[in-house]
Design an enzyme around this catalytic site. Sequence first.
Site, mmCIF file in Angstrom:
data_model
loop_
_atom_site.group_PDB
_atom_site.id
_atom_site.type_symbol
_atom_site.label_atom_id
_atom_site.label_comp_id
_atom_site.label_asym_id
_atom_site.label_seq_id
_atom_site.Cartn_x
_atom_site.Cartn_y
_atom_site.Cartn_z
ATOM 1 C CD1 TRP A 130 31.218 35.956 40.574
ATOM 2 C CD2 TRP A 130 29.145 36.234 39.765
ATOM 3 N NE1 TRP A 130 30.459 34.908 40.991
ATOM 4 C CE2 TRP A 130 29.191 35.049 40.502
ATOM 5 C CE3 TRP A 130 27.954 36.616 39.151
ATOM 6 C CZ2 TRP A 130 28.079 34.234 40.666
ATOM 7 C CZ3 TRP A 130 26.845 35.813 39.315
ATOM 8 C CH2 TRP A 130 26.906 34.639 40.065
ATOM 9 C CG ASP A 211 24.802 41.300 40.011
ATOM 10 O OD1 ASP A 211 23.948 41.064 40.883
ATOM 11 O OD2 ASP A 211 25.708 40.497 39.712
ATOM 12 C CE LYS A 246 26.673 35.262 47.704
ATOM 13 N NZ LYS A 246 27.814 35.305 46.844
HETATM 14 C C1 LIG Z 1 28.269 39.610 41.739
HETATM 15 C C2 LIG Z 1 27.284 38.527 41.994
HETATM 16 N N1 LIG Z 1 26.102 38.559 41.372
HETATM 17 C C3 LIG Z 1 25.166 37.622 41.571
HETATM 18 C C4 LIG Z 1 25.397 36.554 42.408
HETATM 19 C C5 LIG Z 1 24.272 35.572 42.490
HETATM 20 O O1 LIG Z 1 24.082 34.891 43.606
HETATM 21 P P1 LIG Z 1 22.890 33.859 43.815
HETATM 22 O O2 LIG Z 1 22.419 33.366 42.484
HETATM 23 O O3 LIG Z 1 23.499 32.787 44.641
HETATM 24 O O4 LIG Z 1 21.811 34.610 44.510
HETATM 25 C C6 LIG Z 1 26.633 36.450 43.073
HETATM 26 C C7 LIG Z 1 26.958 35.320 43.933
HETATM 27 O O5 LIG Z 1 28.062 35.003 44.226
HETATM 28 C C8 LIG Z 1 27.595 37.469 42.854
HETATM 29 O O6 LIG Z 1 28.781 37.461 43.463
#
Ligand SMILES: Cc1ncc(COP(=O)(O)O)c(C=O)c1O
Length: 397
Positions: A130, A211, A246
């Site tokens: 990511w 993660d 999500k």
């Molecule tokens: C792989 C991954 N890690 C962490 C996140 C963190 O999301 P958030 O900070 O919106 O909870 C995302 C969001 O797209 C993600 O795709």
Amino acid sequence: MFEKLDRLPDDPILGLMAAFRADSAPQKVDVGVGVYRNDRGETPILEAVRRAEQLVFEKESTKAYIAPEGNAAFNAAMEKLVFGNAHSLFATGRMRTVQSPGGCGALRLGAELIRLGSRESIVHVSNPTWGNHVPLVGGSGLRIERYPYYDAATGGVAFAAMVAALNALPERSVVLLHASCHNPTGADLSETQWRELLPVFKRRALLPFIDMAYQGLGAGSAEDAFGPRLFAAELPELLVAVSCSKNFGLYRERVGTLHVIGETPAAADASLSQLTRIARTMYSMPPDHGAAIVQEILASTALSECWVEELSAMRERIVGLRRALVQQLARSCPERDFSFIGRQQGMFSFLGVTVEQARALRECHHVYLTDDSRMNIAGLRDSNLEYFAQAVAHVLM
Ligand SMILES: Cc1ncc(COP(=O)(O)O)c(C=O)c1O
């Protein structure tokens, strides 16, 4: 001060979203953005969330500060959700949890903790990973390197190359892993592969930093947490960064957790004290509202059942779309094998087209995906799958 600053280029995903909004073609398709969409193209507020939010409004009697580590009841409920009610870890007293501003906040807290443990640590991330992992984790000052992960030829994990690379890492290296629904590839480790990684982590004394941003959106809540649960049972140390964005649809509320497992309860306590200090120096306290909602849901059997049903519906929609897309693509592009899309999990896949073809999809067919051809499957609808597949066939010709 500020006139010396350079204007940065726009974020490619935000640019893509703006271009999509400006496109007046009724057939336009947005598979660029990284949020869940239902078949009407909406990212709805879950019914369980609406009902829990009502309860929060009724019960809340103050807006006074809570604590740098967040809401204790929420943290305890998240431990159960992430690791399962009966995990052996609970009897050891080796886990501590802090509430974080989203999964991003958890990743940064974890990176800062690692840096305090050892400034020289190198965090090894999957190739690709990511896009935000690098600035989030690297922003703490840690060096980032990459290990082989995605096999574009099969659409799966290049597991032998991954294991060989991890086996060659210096001892005590940090390895960032995606629990499930790998972003951006959709290629996940199987349970067997997680088991095979375990001796590598033991032998090299590697620290896993997992993660988990999509628990419940891959194969199921327990299935998606297989890796963190296994590693928590078998390894002395572990960090798990969790997002509720999500699976609870709480994106803008910024809610997540960081779980730290230490070798002893004393080491876990020391880590918690450091984490609360880190939180104090970055944002002081996490926002409360989203965590209060999640806690209401997880504390109520009725709300939990409602949420589990809604989460299953999101997951089943993604699984169904993956299957239907494979069929449509097999019809429109019979000379090319897209069956890997059906074997992957979560919202993302690489379509595997060139930058020029991705641009042609946008410019000639109003199909918006990023230049690296990452697509969000949940951006498709039953009604435009055929259109999408024909557009792909057209640019591949
Ligand atoms: C792989 C991954 N890690 C962490 C996140 C963190 O999301 P958030 O900070 O919106 O909870 C995302 C969001 O797209 C993600 O795709």
